[in-house]
Design a protein around this motif. Structure first.
Motif, PDB file in Angstrom:
ATOM      1  N   GLY A 496       0.809  -1.208   0.000  1.00  0.00           N
ATOM      2  CA  GLY A 496       0.000   0.000   0.000  1.00  0.00           C
ATOM      3  C   GLY A 496       0.841   1.256   0.000  1.00  0.00           C
ATOM      4  N   HIS A 497       1.968   1.227   0.690  1.00  0.00           N
ATOM      5  CA  HIS A 497       2.858   2.391   0.746  1.00  0.00           C
ATOM      6  C   HIS A 497       3.550   2.611  -0.607  1.00  0.00           C
ATOM      7  N   TYR A 498       3.950   1.525  -1.271  1.00  0.00           N
ATOM      8  CA  TYR A 498       4.499   1.659  -2.628  1.00  0.00           C
ATOM      9  C   TYR A 498       3.453   2.260  -3.568  1.00  0.00           C
ATOM     10  N   GLN A 499       2.192   1.774  -3.451  1.00  0.00           N
ATOM     11  CA  GLN A 499       1.144   2.272  -4.342  1.00  0.00           C
ATOM     12  C   GLN A 499       0.852   3.742  -4.082  1.00  0.00           C
ATOM     13  N   ARG A 500       0.939   4.168  -2.823  1.00  0.00           N
ATOM     14  CA  ARG A 500       0.797   5.594  -2.492  1.00  0.00           C
ATOM     15  C   ARG A 500       1.837   6.419  -3.235  1.00  0.00           C
ATOM     16  N   ALA A 501       3.081   5.936  -3.240  1.00  0.00           N
ATOM     17  CA  ALA A 501       4.166   6.668  -3.894  1.00  0.00           C
ATOM     18  C   ALA A 501       3.973   6.711  -5.411  1.00  0.00           C
ATOM     19  N   ILE A 502       3.516   5.599  -5.987  1.00  0.00           N
ATOM     20  CA  ILE A 502       3.275   5.554  -7.432  1.00  0.00           C
ATOM     21  C   ILE A 502       2.168   6.533  -7.812  1.00  0.00           C
ATOM     22  N   SER A 503       1.080   6.517  -7.028  1.00  0.00           N
ATOM     23  CA  SER A 503      -0.033   7.435  -7.305  1.00  0.00           C
ATOM     24  C   SER A 503       0.422   8.883  -7.186  1.00  0.00           C
ATOM     25  N   ALA A 504       1.226   9.177  -6.171  1.00  0.00           N
ATOM     26  CA  ALA A 504       1.725  10.541  -5.990  1.00  0.00           C
ATOM     27  C   ALA A 504       2.605  10.960  -7.163  1.00  0.00           C
ATOM     28  N   ALA A 505       3.443  10.047  -7.642  1.00  0.00           N
ATOM     29  CA  ALA A 505       4.339  10.362  -8.763  1.00  0.00           C
ATOM     30  C   ALA A 505       3.546  10.599 -10.048  1.00  0.00           C
ATOM     31  N   ILE A 506       2.467   9.853 -10.248  1.00  0.00           N
ATOM     32  CA  ILE A 506       1.618  10.057 -11.431  1.00  0.00           C
ATOM     33  C   ILE A 506       0.933  11.422 -11.345  1.00  0.00           C
ATOM     34  N   ILE A 507       0.385  11.749 -10.173  1.00  0.00           N
ATOM     35  CA  ILE A 507      -0.301  13.029  -9.996  1.00  0.00           C
ATOM     36  C   ILE A 507       0.653  14.193 -10.228  1.00  0.00           C
ATOM     37  N   GLN A 508       1.898  14.056  -9.752  1.00  0.00           N
ATOM     38  CA  GLN A 508       2.885  15.137  -9.899  1.00  0.00           C
ATOM     39  C   GLN A 508       3.542  15.165 -11.276  1.00  0.00           C
ATOM     40  N   GLY A 509       3.230  14.166 -12.098  1.00  0.00           N
ATOM     41  CA  GLY A 509       3.797  14.129 -13.442  1.00  0.00           C
ATOM     42  C   GLY A 509       5.213  13.593 -13.501  1.00  0.00           C
ATOM     43  N   HIS A 510       5.663  12.905 -12.457  1.00  0.00           N
ATOM     44  CA  HIS A 510       7.020  12.368 -12.437  1.00  0.00           C
ATOM     45  C   HIS A 510       7.133  11.092 -13.263  1.00  0.00           C
ATOM     46  N   VAL A 511       6.047  10.337 -13.365  1.00  0.00           N
ATOM     47  CA  VAL A 511       6.025   9.123 -14.177  1.00  0.00           C
ATOM     48  C   VAL A 511       4.755   9.118 -15.010  1.00  0.00           C
ATOM     49  N   SER A 512       4.753   8.298 -16.044  1.00  0.00           N
ATOM     50  CA  SER A 512       3.604   8.225 -16.950  1.00  0.00           C
ATOM     51  C   SER A 512       2.433   7.508 -16.276  1.00  0.00           C
ATOM     52  N   ARG A 513       1.220   7.894 -16.654  1.00  0.00           N
ATOM     53  CA  ARG A 513       0.034   7.183 -16.181  1.00  0.00           C
ATOM     54  C   ARG A 513       0.027   5.747 -16.684  1.00  0.00           C
ATOM     55  N   ASN A 514       0.777   5.469 -17.731  1.00  0.00           N
ATOM     56  CA  ASN A 514       0.817   4.130 -18.328  1.00  0.00           C
ATOM     57  C   ASN A 514       1.922   3.247 -17.731  1.00  0.00           C
ATOM     58  N   ILE A 515       2.557   3.704 -16.663  1.00  0.00           N
ATOM     59  CA  ILE A 515       3.623   2.905 -16.057  1.00  0.00           C
ATOM     60  C   ILE A 515       3.059   1.550 -15.633  1.00  0.00           C
ATOM     61  N   LYS A 516       3.806   0.484 -15.899  1.00  0.00           N
ATOM     62  CA  LYS A 516       3.372  -0.867 -15.554  1.00  0.00           C
ATOM     63  C   LYS A 516       3.638  -1.128 -14.068  1.00  0.00           C
ATOM     64  N   THR A 517       2.650  -1.676 -13.384  1.00  0.00           N
ATOM     65  CA  THR A 517       2.830  -2.073 -11.988  1.00  0.00           C
ATOM     66  C   THR A 517       2.568  -3.560 -11.849  1.00  0.00           C
ATOM     67  N   ARG A 518       3.440  -4.226 -11.102  1.00  0.00           N
ATOM     68  CA  ARG A 518       3.340  -5.683 -10.936  1.00  0.00           C
ATOM     69  C   ARG A 518       3.544  -6.024  -9.459  1.00  0.00           C
ATOM     70  N   TYR A 519       2.558  -6.688  -8.880  1.00  0.00           N
ATOM     71  CA  TYR A 519       2.627  -7.087  -7.480  1.00  0.00           C
ATOM     72  C   TYR A 519       2.422  -8.591  -7.358  1.00  0.00           C
ATOM     73  N   ALA A 520       3.453  -9.278  -6.877  1.00  0.00           N
ATOM     74  CA  ALA A 520       3.355 -10.717  -6.622  1.00  0.00           C
ATOM     75  C   ALA A 520       3.999 -11.009  -5.277  1.00  0.00           C
ATOM     76  N   TYR A 521       3.308 -11.798  -4.465  1.00  0.00           N
ATOM     77  CA  TYR A 521       3.805 -12.145  -3.137  1.00  0.00           C
ATOM     78  C   TYR A 521       3.863 -13.658  -2.982  1.00  0.00           C
ATOM     79  N   TYR A 522       4.878 -14.128  -2.253  1.00  0.00           N
ATOM     80  CA  TYR A 522       4.893 -15.546  -1.897  1.00  0.00           C
ATOM     81  C   TYR A 522       4.633 -15.661  -0.404  1.00  0.00           C
ATOM     82  N   ALA A 523       3.878 -16.685  -0.040  1.00  0.00           N
ATOM     83  CA  ALA A 523       3.401 -16.813   1.336  1.00  0.00           C
ATOM     84  C   ALA A 523       4.483 -17.365   2.247  1.00  0.00           C
ATOM     85  N   SER A 524       4.891 -16.556   3.211  1.00  0.00           N
ATOM     86  CA  SER A 524       5.869 -16.988   4.212  1.00  0.00           C
ATOM     87  C   SER A 524       5.184 -17.577   5.441  1.00  0.00           C
TER      88      SER A 524
END
Length: 569
Positions: A496-524
């Protein structure tokens, strides 16, 4: 008055703990024996963290939880009655001993026999983690004290014998060890077998494996003795302090700013600043092993296993040799110097030869030659620290008297997480992140699908709960997230904290709205199943397959042309 459900009471307790902790940080100190400290303990007991097992059973000392905590706390913390949390302190020219826990990248300094200082560089999540662990230790110490001081004549004979064991100079063996463990089991309220197994586990980290703790006998004695000393004088009361430098640091990105500046300066110096950058949050071994492992074995004249997972067992204990080999093919290792405790790997794919990757990796070298993507693997962040480092990394920088923006093409997160519907080793793909304890929820446009992974492997798709910390998890709250309309499939700390940063960067124009995001977790772990929490131990070899399956998929997404977009009518 309407009665609250167990999950509602637990969520209220979590919010209470966080609110009190935040207030104590601003106040500058608190005592666990004081009113605020007792409220903090009550809230921890009310939401019953799964990681602390039988903490609320006053008859027995919780041994698995104790081992979990001591693996993540500095040696000697159990006997300290003065604990300082600070930031930006320079201890390099002092005589204070620096201690690093076995399973937590955390810097602490032993000031005296009863005083220890934590240097906080990873934000509020680290503070909450320390406070929950300290609260747990204090509650368990009080159990020990009640057990040894139940007689009118003072402490019991088992305690006196434990004191002799701890103060003795010889290591116990044979019948003497068995007798000492029997006496210890009485103090702990545990069976002899439980005491013996715990002793063996603690002993493996004491002396045998880097002297990470003081051994079970010494830890239990120090915990009980500290409470005895508290009863003698108020001067001995356990007190936790938060320095002004720590209070001023909270909410700032001081360490993250230094970290991101170092990374971007390195990329700039290597001439990679105009290339597309693919950020991957992962461990510090899997990407390197997949990219260079096969080529390294060939270079050594050794056979390369056909199976990717068999390859990994062949690469154990050769980390430095593999790093040297990879450096000739576009690999750079950047050691952190900012105190953020996050190292970084740079992979210049344009220098990777066809001999390097394992044969199971689909690799389009024509595409690589044309696009020349750069892979930036960053080590695991810790909770809310994830926002700080990614927010700083994605923002523009200043080099040679001009502003400069990097071309971030994708951001991939491979994390360890707790599963709710599955078991250890399963994989979870996030469709959203739900921030526990807040009203913040983030939809994830995940560029990963079940079809990307090995056929038949257990993969769960759905929302992930971003929790406040490893210790702040409750069975009833998690069950509610899983069985209600949320349909959450797992819990983690950074997404969630990474996604907050990505959303903030898109809003500020630091990265493209089309940036690819990939989230995969393995269960520990699975916190809903007894014996499968984080306190029950690591994945071991069971973690190889999911870790390298995810790594392979993330790598292939970067070094192959993107799949064509199909419009559905």
């Amino acid at each position: 008055m309407e009665e609250l459900s167990k999950s509602q009471r637990a969520r209220f307790a979590i919010r209470t703990f966080k609110t009190i902790a935040d207030a104590m940080i601003l106040r500058g100190y608190y005592r666990p024996s004081g009113r605020s400290g007792e409220k903090l303990s009550e809230s921890l007991q009310l939401f019953e963290p799964e990681i602390y097992g039988s903490m609320n059973d006053h008859r027995i000392v919780e041994l698995q939880g104790l081992e979990y905590v001591m693996d993540r706390m500095p040696r000697g913390v159990e006997k300290c009655n003065r604990i300082i949390l600070t930031a930006d302190e320079d201890f390099h020219d002092t005589s204070f001993e620096k201690v690093v826990p076995f399973k937590r990248r955390r810097h602490s300094y032993i000031v005296s026999d009863t005083e220890i200082c934590f240097v906080i560089t990873r934000g509020l999540t680290e503070i909450y983690d320390i406070l929950t662990n300290l609260t747990f230790l204090n509650l368990e110490a009080q159990k020990i004290h009640r057990q040894i001081c139940h007689k009118e004549e003072g402490t019991c004979s088992e305690w006196h014998e434990l004191e002799g064991v701890v103060q003795g100079s010889e290591k116990l063996t044979g019948s003497a060890l068995h007798q000492a463990l029997w006496n210890l089991s009485i103090i702990l309220g545990r069976t002899y077998r439980e005491a013996y197994e715990s002793y063996e586990s603690f002993d493996s980290h004491h002396g045998k494996n880097g002297n990470y703790n003081n051994g079970l006998f010494a830890i239990i004695y120090a915990m009980g003795q500290r409470i005895i000393e508290e009863a003698k004088s108020r001067d001995n009361l356990l007190t936790i302090y938060f320095t002004p430098s720590l209070q001023e640091m909270i909410g700032r990105h001081k360490y993250a700013t230094l970290w991101a500046k170092n990374i971007k300066q390195n990329l700039y110096n290597q001439g990679l600043s105009h290339r597309t950058i693919h950020v991957v949050s992962a461990n510090m071994h899997s990407m390197k092993n997949i990219v260079y492992g096969a080529g390294f074995l060939k270079n050594q004249g050794k056979p390369v296993p056909e199976d990717l997972y068999d390859l990994i067992t062949e690469l154990r204990n050769i980390d430095y040799e593999l790093t040297d080999y990879g450096s000739a093919y576009g690999f750079t290792y950047i050691h952190d110097t900012s105190e953020s405790n996050i190292d970084v790997m740079v992979f210049d794919t344009s220098k990777i030869s066809k001999e390097n990757p394992h044969q199971s990796v689909q690799c389009d070298f024509d595409y690589i030659e044309k696009e020349k993507p750069v892979i930036l693997v960053i080590d695991y962040a810790f909770g809310a620290q994830a926002f700080d480092i990614l927010d700083e990394l994605l923002c523009p920088c200043h080099f040679d008297d001009k502003n400069f923006s990097f071309k971030f093409e994708s951001i991939s997160i491979m994390g360890k997480a707790g599963t709710l519907p599955g078991k250890k080793g399963d994989i979870m793909l996030a469709t959203a992140h739900v921030m526990e304890g807040t009203t913040n929820n983030y939809i994830v446009d995940n560029d990963l699908d079940k079809s990307d992974f090995d056929e038949g492997y257990p993969i769960h798709v759905g929302p992930m709960v971003t929790v406040l910390g490893t210790s702040m998890q409750n069975r009833h709250v998690l069950t509610r997230f899983h069985t209600s309309h949320w349909k959450a499939v797992g819990l983690e700390m950074e997404g969630g904290h990474y996604q907050r940063a990505i959303s903030a960067a898109i809003i500020q124009g630091h990265v493209s709205r089309n940036i690819k995001t990939r989230y995969a977790y393995y269960a520990s772990d699975n916190p809903l199943h007894a014996g499968e929490t984080l306190a029950s131990g690591s994945l071991g070899d069971y973690g190889i397959k999911p870790t390298y399956m995810i790594t392979k998929v993330l790598l292939e997404k970067v070094i192959n042309p993107p799949s064509p977009v199909v419009c559905e009518l």
